[in-house]
Write a protein that holds these residues in place. Structure first.
Motif, short mmCIF file in Angstrom:
data_model
loop_
_atom_site.label_atom_id
_atom_site.label_comp_id
_atom_site.label_asym_id
_atom_site.label_seq_id
_atom_site.Cartn_x
_atom_site.Cartn_y
_atom_site.Cartn_z
N ASN A 36 0.81 -1.21 0.00
CA ASN A 36 0.00 0.00 0.00
C ASN A 36 0.84 1.26 0.00
OD1 ASN A 36 -2.57 -1.19 -0.08
ND2 ASN A 36 -2.44 -1.65 2.12
N PHE A 59 -5.12 12.24 -0.36
CA PHE A 59 -5.05 11.00 -1.13
C PHE A 59 -4.85 9.78 -0.25
CE2 PHE A 59 -2.40 7.82 -3.34
CZ PHE A 59 -3.30 7.42 -4.32
N THR A 63 -7.46 6.70 0.32
CA THR A 63 -7.17 5.42 -0.35
C THR A 63 -6.38 4.44 0.50
OG1 THR A 63 -5.08 6.21 -1.30
CG2 THR A 63 -7.11 6.61 -2.58
N TYR A 117 -6.45 1.88 -18.03
CA TYR A 117 -6.81 2.54 -16.77
C TYR A 117 -7.80 3.67 -17.02
CZ TYR A 117 -3.01 0.01 -14.49
OH TYR A 117 -2.20 -0.97 -13.97
N ASP A 121 -11.70 4.05 -15.49
CA ASP A 121 -11.83 5.08 -14.46
C ASP A 121 -12.99 6.00 -14.83
OD1 ASP A 121 -11.53 7.28 -12.72
OD2 ASP A 121 -9.37 6.93 -12.55
N ASP A 327 -1.54 -0.45 -10.45
CA ASP A 327 -2.91 -0.07 -10.10
C ASP A 327 -2.91 1.10 -9.11
OD1 ASP A 327 -3.78 -2.07 -11.73
OD2 ASP A 327 -4.43 -3.43 -10.14
N ASN A 328 -2.09 1.00 -8.08
CA ASN A 328 -2.00 2.10 -7.11
C ASN A 328 -1.37 3.34 -7.73
OD1 ASN A 328 -3.25 0.62 -5.13
ND2 ASN A 328 -1.40 0.17 -3.96
N TRP A 330 -1.72 4.29 -10.80
CA TRP A 330 -2.77 4.97 -11.56
C TRP A 330 -3.71 5.73 -10.63
CZ3 TRP A 330 -4.21 7.37 -15.60
CH2 TRP A 330 -5.54 7.78 -15.72
N LYS A 331 -4.05 5.15 -9.48
CA LYS A 331 -4.93 5.85 -8.55
C LYS A 331 -4.33 7.19 -8.14
CE LYS A 331 -7.05 1.64 -6.67
NZ LYS A 331 -7.16 0.75 -5.49
N SER A 334 -4.59 9.53 -11.24
CA SER A 334 -5.97 9.95 -11.43
C SER A 334 -6.35 11.04 -10.45
CB SER A 334 -6.89 8.73 -11.26
OG SER A 334 -8.25 9.10 -11.39
N TRP A 335 -5.85 10.93 -9.22
CA TRP A 335 -6.13 11.95 -8.21
C TRP A 335 -5.37 13.24 -8.51
CZ3 TRP A 335 -2.60 13.81 -4.36
CH2 TRP A 335 -3.18 14.66 -3.40
#
Length: 456
Positions: A36, A59, A63, A117, A121, A327-328, A330-331, A334-335
């Motif tokens: 994480n 963020f 998350t 992604y 999203d 994946d993380n 991209w999160k 995206s934020w």
């Protein structure tokens, strides 16, 4: 490895150590690991520092993903990102790259495509990203490899009051010849005020950022479609002579050493009446403590043979191909590049600090327009009119407006810029400067022509 490159790597390493130590309180440096957490390597621009300070409470709180930042000055971060991503060690998951590096890194398969992604999203809204930005971050394979954090183009900034006192009106769409005429008429209109500021400082990203846009609109290019070098061609020569002559006749004092910062200071301090440069400068000109706030007009980048000529630049996010935390990663992207983040900055830092220049919705946000009304629409128009694939009158072998998007351009542009800066200083003629530049460009062209022949 050359001694110059060795020194650069040593400097980057030393700066990295200082950053890891000095910014530990902000999560400065890859560490902690774990599923994480992600490691982000980025430039130390002010808006990036805002992001760093806002991440944990927003963020991470939302998350559960911890972000470890390594933050370095621009030259150092470029060297370190190149070193890290070329080795594909996977130590860093995300890096701040510009639209110069992203197509090159994508071709080398150092960064991962983002299309899947984006498609999954539902909140990111890629259609809201200004089209030239998406285009400049899309590689030749048609895939998207970066998302902009903030972007810019270029336009002409001028003192409305000074032109008015001289009985002059800036055309809605000025030509370079008209700008030169205005510069001559307002030169010394006020004591010690020169007509215009244009970068003269050597560097592919200094003098050749504005100068290449001038070359483009005069009908010139660094290379034709088949990689024929055109540095000493009549159009390139005419544009460069125009630029050099304008600076020498009506430009700022100390022009051979003047870059973005020096020209910004000159306009703020009343030393020049006009300045052609990055749209991002407007925020400083219109700041509450700026003595020229409210006195500046904004016109499109001057043209000659093209409909528009403004450049395009974006600090953007990309994911290292070797990352096992895509994946993380991209999160986070995206934020950081999302609409909600801009609103967060507006509320907690101030609307003048919003990382603008990338989303259409920014220019419809009334809170943002409240502080940026004088330059918001000219900035948006400049970015939307930029065409990174067709910036001139002829086809090009590589994407790019103010640069040629090949790895060799950083050295080529910098070396030729040193000659042109010397011409501004009166140490050599423009013809001599470009003759030397042509020989350097011929070496680059020969390599690319050989590669194309080998691929056929």
């Amino acid at each position: 490895m050359s001694r110059r490159h060795t020194r650069a790597l040593l400097a980057a390493t030393a700066a990295a150590v200082l950053t890891l130590t000095g910014c530990a309180g902000w999560g400065g440096g890859p560490g902690g690991g774990g599923p994480n957490s992600i490691n982000v390597l980025m430039v130390n621009n002010p808006q990036m520092i805002d992001l760093q300070r806002l991440t944990a409470d927003n963020f991470t709180a939302e998350t559960g993903i911890n972000v470890n930042f390594t933050v370095l000055p621009e030259n150092d971060v470029r060297d370190k990102i190149s070193q890290e991503f070329s080795s594909q060690a996977g130590q860093y998951d995300v890096a701040s790259l510009s639209n110069f590096e992203i197509p090159i890194y994508a071709k080398s398969k150092w960064i991962a495509p983002l299309d899947d992604y984006v498609a999954a999203d539902t909140q990111f809204d890629q259609d809201d990203i200004l089209k030239p930005m998406t285009q400049s971050l899309t590689a030749d394979d048609g895939k998207l490899y970066g998302e902009p954090f903030y972007g810019e183009s270029s336009f002409l900034m001028y003192r409305k009051d000074v032109l008015e006192s001289a009985g002059l009106t800036m055309p809605e769409k000025p030509t370079w010849q008209q700008v030169a005429g205005i510069a001559a008429q307002v030169d010394n209109r006020q004591p010690g005020m020169r007509g215009i500021c244009l970068r003269g400082q050597p560097g592919w990203g200094q003098i050749f950022a504005p100068l290449t846009t001038v070359v483009n609109t005069f009908g010139g290019t660094w290379f034709s479609k088949d990689w024929t070098p055109k540095v000493d061609a009549p159009e390139f020569t005419e544009a460069t002579k125009f630029y050099v002559d304008l600076i020498r006749a009506h430009g700022e004092n100390g022009a051979p050493q003047a870059g973005f910062t020096e020209c910004l200071n000159n306009l703020i301090q009343g030393n020049v009446a006009m300045w052609y440069d990055a749209t991002s400068a407007a925020g400083s000109l219109e700041a509450d403590d700026s003595p020229v706030k409210g006195k500046i007009g904004y016109a499109p980048a001057p043209v000659v043979k093209t409909d528009s000529s403004g450049w395009l630049y974006a600090w953007s996010w990309s994911i290292q191909q070797a990352s096992d935390k895509k994946d993380n990663a991209w999160k986070f992207i995206s934020w950081a590049s999302g609409k909600q983040y801009e609103e967060l900055v507006g509320r907690q830092v101030g609307w003048s600090s919003v990382p603008a220049g990338k989303r259409a919705s920014t220019y419809e946000n009334q809170d943002y327009l409240g502080v940026a009304s004088s330059f918001a629409e000219p900035t948006r128009a400049a970015i939307e009119s930029a065409d990174p694939r067709n910036p001139g009158v002829q086809e090009r072998p590589a994407i790019g407006i103010q640069f040629v998007d090949i790895p060799e351009f950083t050295d080529l542009g910098t070396q030729v810029s040193q000659y042109v800066s010397s011409a501004i200083a009166g140490q050599m003629s423009v013809d001599e400067a470009l003759e030397r530049g042509q020989r350097l460009a011929e070496d680059v062209a020969e390599r690319y022509k050989s590669r194309e022949e080998d691929q056929q």
